[in-house]
Design a protein around this motif. Structure first.
Motif, PDB file in Angstrom:
ATOM      1  N   VAL A 480      44.417  30.685 -93.383  1.00  0.00           N
ATOM      2  CA  VAL A 480      44.929  30.988 -94.723  1.00  0.00           C
ATOM      3  C   VAL A 480      45.476  29.720 -95.373  1.00  0.00           C
ATOM      4  CG1 VAL A 480      46.696  32.235 -96.006  1.00  0.00           C
ATOM      5  CG2 VAL A 480      45.401  33.415 -94.218  1.00  0.00           C
ATOM      6  N   VAL A 481      46.243  28.942 -94.622  1.00  0.00           N
ATOM      7  CA  VAL A 481      46.836  27.717 -95.162  1.00  0.00           C
ATOM      8  C   VAL A 481      45.751  26.741 -95.624  1.00  0.00           C
ATOM      9  CG1 VAL A 481      48.151  25.637 -94.546  1.00  0.00           C
ATOM     10  CG2 VAL A 481      48.987  27.904 -93.866  1.00  0.00           C
ATOM     11  N   THR A 482      44.694  26.593 -94.827  1.00  0.00           N
ATOM     12  CA  THR A 482      43.616  25.647 -95.164  1.00  0.00           C
ATOM     13  C   THR A 482      42.535  26.275 -96.027  1.00  0.00           C
ATOM     14  OG1 THR A 482      42.375  26.185 -93.141  1.00  0.00           O
ATOM     15  CG2 THR A 482      43.992  24.389 -93.010  1.00  0.00           C
ATOM     16  N   GLN A 483      42.625  27.619 -96.228  1.00  0.00           N
ATOM     17  CA  GLN A 483      41.610  28.364 -96.995  1.00  0.00           C
ATOM     18  C   GLN A 483      40.200  28.186 -96.418  1.00  0.00           C
ATOM     19  OE1 GLN A 483      41.901  30.690 -99.818  1.00  0.00           O
ATOM     20  NE2 GLN A 483      43.762  30.691 -98.572  1.00  0.00           N
ATOM     21  N   GLY A 484      40.143  27.933 -95.123  1.00  0.00           N
ATOM     22  CA  GLY A 484      38.856  27.853 -94.436  1.00  0.00           C
ATOM     23  C   GLY A 484      38.001  26.669 -94.819  1.00  0.00           C
ATOM     24  N   ARG A 485      38.567  25.648 -95.449  1.00  0.00           N
ATOM     25  CA  ARG A 485      37.749  24.541 -95.976  1.00  0.00           C
ATOM     26  C   ARG A 485      37.265  23.572 -94.898  1.00  0.00           C
ATOM     27  NH1 ARG A 485      41.025  19.570 -97.989  1.00  0.00           N
ATOM     28  NH2 ARG A 485      38.914  19.019 -98.600  1.00  0.00           N
ATOM     29  N   TYR A 486      37.830  23.652 -93.674  1.00  0.00           N
ATOM     30  CA  TYR A 486      37.434  22.704 -92.630  1.00  0.00           C
ATOM     31  C   TYR A 486      36.454  23.286 -91.616  1.00  0.00           C
ATOM     32  CZ  TYR A 486      41.179  19.854 -94.522  1.00  0.00           C
ATOM     33  OH  TYR A 486      41.960  19.106 -95.366  1.00  0.00           O
ATOM     34  N   TYR A 487      35.880  24.436 -91.925  1.00  0.00           N
ATOM     35  CA  TYR A 487      34.886  25.008 -91.014  1.00  0.00           C
ATOM     36  C   TYR A 487      33.528  24.322 -91.160  1.00  0.00           C
ATOM     37  CZ  TYR A 487      37.862  28.890 -89.565  1.00  0.00           C
ATOM     38  OH  TYR A 487      38.867  29.641 -89.012  1.00  0.00           O
ATOM     39  N   LEU A 488      33.043  24.209 -92.393  1.00  0.00           N
ATOM     40  CA  LEU A 488      31.707  23.658 -92.625  1.00  0.00           C
ATOM     41  C   LEU A 488      31.776  22.392 -93.474  1.00  0.00           C
ATOM     42  CD1 LEU A 488      29.606  26.875 -93.357  1.00  0.00           C
ATOM     43  CD2 LEU A 488      29.701  25.548 -91.246  1.00  0.00           C
ATOM     44  N   ARG A 489      31.155  21.348 -92.973  1.00  0.00           N
ATOM     45  CA  ARG A 489      31.042  20.089 -93.715  1.00  0.00           C
ATOM     46  C   ARG A 489      29.985  20.213 -94.811  1.00  0.00           C
ATOM     47  NH1 ARG A 489      27.883  15.453 -92.360  1.00  0.00           N
ATOM     48  NH2 ARG A 489      28.794  13.481 -93.103  1.00  0.00           N
ATOM     49  N   ARG A 490      29.021  21.093 -94.567  1.00  0.00           N
ATOM     50  CA  ARG A 490      28.010  21.434 -95.560  1.00  0.00           C
ATOM     51  C   ARG A 490      27.487  22.834 -95.242  1.00  0.00           C
ATOM     52  NH1 ARG A 490      24.048  17.712 -96.629  1.00  0.00           N
ATOM     53  NH2 ARG A 490      22.557  19.361 -97.047  1.00  0.00           N
ATOM     54  N   THR A 491      27.020  23.532 -96.262  1.00  0.00           N
ATOM     55  CA  THR A 491      26.558  24.911 -96.070  1.00  0.00           C
ATOM     56  C   THR A 491      25.047  25.024 -96.028  1.00  0.00           C
ATOM     57  OG1 THR A 491      26.661  25.265 -98.464  1.00  0.00           O
ATOM     58  CG2 THR A 491      28.607  25.885 -97.161  1.00  0.00           C
ATOM     59  N   ASP A 492      24.337  23.942 -96.314  1.00  0.00           N
ATOM     60  CA  ASP A 492      22.870  23.964 -96.378  1.00  0.00           C
ATOM     61  C   ASP A 492      22.325  22.922 -95.408  1.00  0.00           C
ATOM     62  OD1 ASP A 492      20.224  23.963 -97.025  1.00  0.00           O
ATOM     63  OD2 ASP A 492      20.476  23.231 -99.088  1.00  0.00           O
ATOM     64  N   ASP A 493      21.466  23.376 -94.465  1.00  0.00           N
ATOM     65  CA  ASP A 493      20.903  22.422 -93.500  1.00  0.00           C
ATOM     66  C   ASP A 493      19.567  21.857 -93.947  1.00  0.00           C
ATOM     67  OD1 ASP A 493      19.159  24.519 -93.092  1.00  0.00           O
ATOM     68  OD2 ASP A 493      19.763  24.918 -91.026  1.00  0.00           O
ATOM     69  N   GLY A 494      19.151  22.150 -95.196  1.00  0.00           N
ATOM     70  CA  GLY A 494      17.955  21.532 -95.754  1.00  0.00           C
ATOM     71  C   GLY A 494      16.652  22.183 -95.349  1.00  0.00           C
ATOM     72  N   ILE A 495      16.708  23.350 -94.705  1.00  0.00           N
ATOM     73  CA  ILE A 495      15.492  24.037 -94.273  1.00  0.00           C
ATOM     74  C   ILE A 495      15.393  25.363 -95.014  1.00  0.00           C
ATOM     75  CG2 ILE A 495      14.239  25.004 -92.305  1.00  0.00           C
ATOM     76  CD1 ILE A 495      15.660  23.007 -90.525  1.00  0.00           C
ATOM     77  N   ALA A 496      14.218  25.647 -95.579  1.00  0.00           N
ATOM     78  CA  ALA A 496      14.047  26.841 -96.402  1.00  0.00           C
ATOM     79  C   ALA A 496      14.071  28.130 -95.600  1.00  0.00           C
ATOM     80  CB  ALA A 496      12.735  26.741 -97.183  1.00  0.00           C
ATOM     81  N   GLU A 497      13.543  28.094 -94.391  1.00  0.00           N
ATOM     82  CA  GLU A 497      13.470  29.301 -93.547  1.00  0.00           C
ATOM     83  C   GLU A 497      14.871  29.838 -93.246  1.00  0.00           C
ATOM     84  OE1 GLU A 497      11.843  32.327 -91.245  1.00  0.00           O
ATOM     85  OE2 GLU A 497      10.734  30.834 -92.410  1.00  0.00           O
ATOM     86  N   PRO A 498      15.113  31.153 -93.441  1.00  0.00           N
ATOM     87  CA  PRO A 498      16.435  31.710 -93.106  1.00  0.00           C
ATOM     88  C   PRO A 498      16.790  31.508 -91.638  1.00  0.00           C
ATOM     89  CG  PRO A 498      15.145  33.268 -94.402  1.00  0.00           C
ATOM     90  CD  PRO A 498      14.215  32.158 -94.017  1.00  0.00           C
ATOM     91  N   LEU A 499      18.065  31.348 -91.383  1.00  0.00           N
ATOM     92  CA  LEU A 499      18.536  31.132 -90.011  1.00  0.00           C
ATOM     93  C   LEU A 499      18.352  32.369 -89.145  1.00  0.00           C
ATOM     94  CD1 LEU A 499      19.957  28.730 -88.543  1.00  0.00           C
ATOM     95  CD2 LEU A 499      22.104  29.932 -88.935  1.00  0.00           C
ATOM     96  N   LEU A 500      18.526  33.553 -89.742  1.00  0.00           N
ATOM     97  CA  LEU A 500      18.418  34.819 -89.012  1.00  0.00           C
ATOM     98  C   LEU A 500      17.217  35.611 -89.529  1.00  0.00           C
ATOM     99  CD1 LEU A 500      22.194  35.881 -89.104  1.00  0.00           C
ATOM    100  CD2 LEU A 500      21.020  34.529 -87.359  1.00  0.00           C
ATOM    101  N   ASP A 501      16.625  36.426 -88.636  1.00  0.00           N
ATOM    102  CA  ASP A 501      15.511  37.273 -89.060  1.00  0.00           C
ATOM    103  C   ASP A 501      16.021  38.579 -89.652  1.00  0.00           C
ATOM    104  OD1 ASP A 501      16.224  38.965 -86.960  1.00  0.00           O
ATOM    105  OD2 ASP A 501      14.598  38.311 -85.642  1.00  0.00           O
ATOM    106  N   GLU A 502      15.099  39.517 -89.934  1.00  0.00           N
ATOM    107  CA  GLU A 502      15.491  40.753 -90.607  1.00  0.00           C
ATOM    108  C   GLU A 502      16.380  41.645 -89.754  1.00  0.00           C
ATOM    109  OE1 GLU A 502      11.426  41.147 -88.681  1.00  0.00           O
ATOM    110  OE2 GLU A 502      12.463  39.721 -89.999  1.00  0.00           O
ATOM    111  N   ASP A 503      16.383  41.457 -88.435  1.00  0.00           N
ATOM    112  CA  ASP A 503      17.252  42.229 -87.541  1.00  0.00           C
ATOM    113  C   ASP A 503      18.584  41.543 -87.272  1.00  0.00           C
ATOM    114  OD1 ASP A 503      15.473  44.394 -87.118  1.00  0.00           O
ATOM    115  OD2 ASP A 503      14.320  43.177 -85.699  1.00  0.00           O
ATOM    116  N   GLY A 504      18.811  40.395 -87.911  1.00  0.00           N
ATOM    117  CA  GLY A 504      20.048  39.664 -87.696  1.00  0.00           C
ATOM    118  C   GLY A 504      20.036  38.784 -86.460  1.00  0.00           C
TER     119      GLY A 504
END
Length: 554
Positions: A480-504
């Motif tokens: 809460v104090v950091t508002q979660g800003r230190y979890y991800l340095r970037r949100t996009d890994d540059g690949i178009a294919e989704p990370l998860l399939d239709e079943d998760g």
């Protein structure tokens, strides 16, 4: 900032002059058991029940009998059983989210920890904690086996320690493939030898149950005492890090689908947090056998599992068969757990070393390092001060596991400040995330101070409670104090294919790493900023100059 390319699957990798020396050899070795990596769907060909049986085979250790006996002898049966129960509940509750994430996303506990509050380098702290867990318990099991070899073959303890260490090395070379076979075929034999004598004693001498229930211990009068329960629970909670070894197997679970969801969940619960049910039963059996041995032989032999089972076998079979069977039980148990300790410990050390130095030395190097630490502990007679070691260690282990479990359960699902899907790749994470690191350091530091009477004698028994409570409170507070800003340095890994399939489930689409020229599935790769290609997670880890690491965008 210019738009970055979003890549589809790469058929032919582009040569890369920046490839780190030894990359090819590192990749070849890690492809046997996916050391440091996401475990791809193409490798995960075991059924949920085979994975579960393999994972549960790793908890065949004899240490539970010693732990239960030590608590029972000191505090009495009533306090010991309550302590075992309290610890089991905590271990089950905290282990559930970790086991789910390991099985669902096919990554080990270190990779889970990176994206659950600690950061890419921050989780090195917990990798060392976990590695310490594996060599402490390797030493404990090796000590028990040496006691068995001394009784059965007359080997001096120092030689028994060496034998119990060296015999494991050939069995941990080949990773999951060999371990699954070993654990499956030895489990029925182990169960028969463990349960048989207990059932016989209860059936033929009901008085053993009465003596067990009435035993008062050496430090009390038989009544329930909160301090005694918490001291005992603290020792039992040293086993909380065992969930890491369970996840080293659960990461090989097949994808969860509508067709297999019942068996998938059964396997995850049974082999994940469910390991503690069998562990708690073994600890209770340890108290029972210790009380039985005190009546039959004397208190000095009661904490030693080899003496416990020798006494139990002695009541039910010819004397010439007693010692051989007791030794066989101890040897099978030691092999089953110590191949897991050596395997998991080597993964933890290798993981830490590779991230810090950006060089992969080979997992076998750290198999030998881990065994060296364990052998040193054995030769130092760690068995004689077992409870003190475990009581101290439990504070660090509790702080770590509770922090990660809280981040998953609260920060991800309730507060939604932590990314739902775990992230572990270099470039995607900040080096250090204060959410987990601050919570862990504060919880472990304060609880250790309490354990060593730094806050007075009255609070000393409450150190494991403090570790759990502080970690549980500080983890969401820091998010809460950091508002979660230190979890991800970037949100996009540059690949178009989704990370998860239709079943998760993690996507099985394959990409070619342009550095090592091997095929890897979607979760294990990221786009390369200097080439129109992708790079795998290990090559990212060993990239000394950072040519392949994506720049920060958040």
């Amino acid at each position: 900032m210019s738009a970055e390319p979003r890549l589809a699957a790469v058929a032919e990798p582009e040569p890369a002059p920046q490839a780190a020396p030894g990359t090819d050899q590192a990749v070849k070795e890690t492809l046997e058991d996916y050391t440091l990596r996401f475990a791809p769907r193409s490798y995960r060909r075991w059924t949920p029940m085979v994975v579960a049986t393999t994972a549960l085979g790793g908890i065949a250790y004899m240490a539970d009998f010693s732990i239960g006996a030590g608590i029972g002898l000191a505090h009495g049966t009533g306090n010991a059983l309550l302590a075992i129960g309290v610890a089991a509940v905590v271990i089950f509750v905290t282990g559930f989210p970790l086991a789910y994430y390991g099985a669902r996303y096919n990554i080990d506990l270190d990779l889970i920890t990176r994206g659950s509050g600690f950061g890419y380098f921050g989780s090195v702290l917990t990798s060392v904690i976990f590695a310490s867990f594996t060599f402490i318990f390797f030493a404990l099991e090796g000590s028990i086996m040496a006691q068995g070899l001394k009784l059965g073959l007359g080997l001096p303890l120092w030689l028994g320690y060496l034998v119990s260490t060296l015999m494991v090395i050939p069995l941990v070379i080949y990773g999951m493939t060999a371990l699954s076979k070993l654990q499956v075929w030895t489990t029925p034999i182990w169960l028969l030898l463990m349960v048989g004598p207990l059932g016989y004693l209860v059936a033929t001498d009901p008085g053993t149950v009465d003596r067990f229930l009435a035993y008062a211990g050496t430090d009390g009068d038989g009544g329930i005492d909160t301090a005694s329960v918490l001291l005992g629970a603290g020792v039992c909670l040293s086993l909380i890090a065992q969930i890491g070894e369970q996840i080293d197997y659960l990461r090989f679970m097949p994808p969860k689908t509508e067709a297999n969801k019942r068996s998938w969940w059964t396997a995850v619960v049974m082999a994940g947090p469910g390991w503690v049910v069998l562990g708690a039963l073994k600890q209770a059996i340890g108290v029972f056998l210790a009380v039985y041995i005190i009546a039959e032989v004397g208190a000095s032999a009661a904490p030693e599992p080899i003496q416990q089972f020798k006494g139990a076998f002695d009541a039910m079979m010819p004397s010439w068969l007693v010692v051989p069977l007791a030794v066989v039980l101890v040897v099978i148990s030691q092999i089953k757990i110590n191949v897991t300790n050596a395997y998991s410990g080597s993964l933890a050390w290798t993981n830490s070393f590779t991230r810090v130095t950006r060089r992969y030395p080979g997992r076998m190097v750290f198999v030998l390092v881990n065994l060296g630490f364990a052998l040193a502990l054995m030769e130092a007679d760690m068995f004689s001060f077992l409870n003190s070691i475990l009581g101290f260690y439990s504070n660090c282990a509790i702080a770590w596991v509770v922090t990660v479990a809280t981040d998953i359960g609260i920060n991800k699902y309730v507060l939604k400040l932590s990314p739902h899907a775990p992230e572990f790749r270099r470039g995607m994470l900040y080096a250090v995330n204060p959410v987990g690191v601050v919570a862990f350091v504060a919880a472990s530091g304060l609880s250790i101070a309490m354990y060593f009477h730094g806050l007075g004698d009255t609070l000393q028994p409450y150190s494991p409670v403090a570790a759990a409570v502080i970690a549980f409170v500080l983890t969401p507070l820091m998010a809460v104090v950091t508002q979660g800003r230190y979890y991800l340095r970037r949100t996009d890994d540059g690949i178009a294919e989704p990370l998860l399939d239709e079943d998760g489930n993690p996507s099985a689409v394959a990409y070619a790493c342009h550095v090592c020229r091997q095929q890897f599935e979607r979760p294990d790769v990221a786009a390369c900023p200097t080439h129109d290609a992708v790079v795998c997670s290990l090559c990212l880890s060993t990239d000394k100059v950072g040519d392949h690491v994506l720049p920060a965008t958040v």
